[in-house]
Design an enzyme around this catalytic site. Sequence first.
Site, PDB file in Angstrom:
ATOM      1  N   ALA A  67      70.046 146.033  63.015  1.00 21.18           N
ATOM      2  CA  ALA A  67      70.554 147.305  62.509  1.00 21.18           C
ATOM      3  C   ALA A  67      69.518 148.396  62.745  1.00 21.18           C
ATOM      4  O   ALA A  67      68.316 148.125  62.810  1.00 21.18           O
ATOM      5  CB  ALA A  67      70.866 147.189  61.020  1.00 21.18           C
ATOM      6  N   GLU A 135      65.440 139.543  58.240  1.00 23.66           N
ATOM      7  CA  GLU A 135      65.623 140.505  57.152  1.00 23.66           C
ATOM      8  C   GLU A 135      64.699 140.277  55.954  1.00 23.66           C
ATOM      9  O   GLU A 135      64.316 141.236  55.268  1.00 23.66           O
ATOM     10  CB  GLU A 135      67.086 140.487  56.676  1.00 23.66           C
TER      11      GLU A 135
END
Length: 261
Positions: A67, A135
């Site tokens: 992202a 993440e």
Amino acid sequence: MSDLANNFLVETSDGIATLTFTRDDRMNALDSSTFRELSIALDSIDAAESVDVLIVTGSGKAFVAGADINEYVGISVSDYVGFQRLGRKVYDRLESFRKPVIAAVNGYALGGGFELVLVADIVVAARSATLGLPEAKLGLLPGGGGTQRLSRLVGRNKAKELLMTGDFLTAEQAAALGVVTVVVDDDKLMETTMQLALKIRRRAPLAVQMAKQLVNDGLQSSLTAAITMEMGMTATLYETNDAREGISAFLDKRRPEFTGR
């Protein structure tokens, strides 16, 4: 035929659509506009009768490097959740996409990029590709289905290890886990992927589409229920023109001409 969106290029040839991410300056990172454009592009590709297979790949050094973290800076929780929902919509759409989806992983496939890999039907990876869900290094976790799809694919404990450490996988390691279907030399990636797509395209489209649906839906059902679904879809296929053509071509020792009907 080709169509250029702001963040990716769609090219169609020989019944195969190739969607190439083109945000080279951001390592093809996914932002809100990319997700919105993808939703529109996928609807168009799905509706195109001339397209039987979709290939997804990236330009430059990355497949998709995750992202776009710039979108996270200074936004509210509700905006962050909205961004995750946009991503989930695209991932769910690709997983249930009527036509087969092949990921051609050319470089970094991290975070949201790895989640794209996890929803593909077949994954061809360049030998230099790097995959992972990092993440936890940002104090976050995947939000597009990564924790659940990975665990179903590689098993509970291996998924926990990868999620908790954020460690990367080489193409060969990902193949050993069943995430990647085949590993090829970098310069053979698109050639190998295209050959595979063309082979699938020569098969009966309805049979290919139902095979995808049966495997996906069957994994969420009991074995008994899944086999019952299989029997029903096989009976449905038996009544199609393609099945009649396939059987006739086999007996006549010729290549079948399937029409998707």
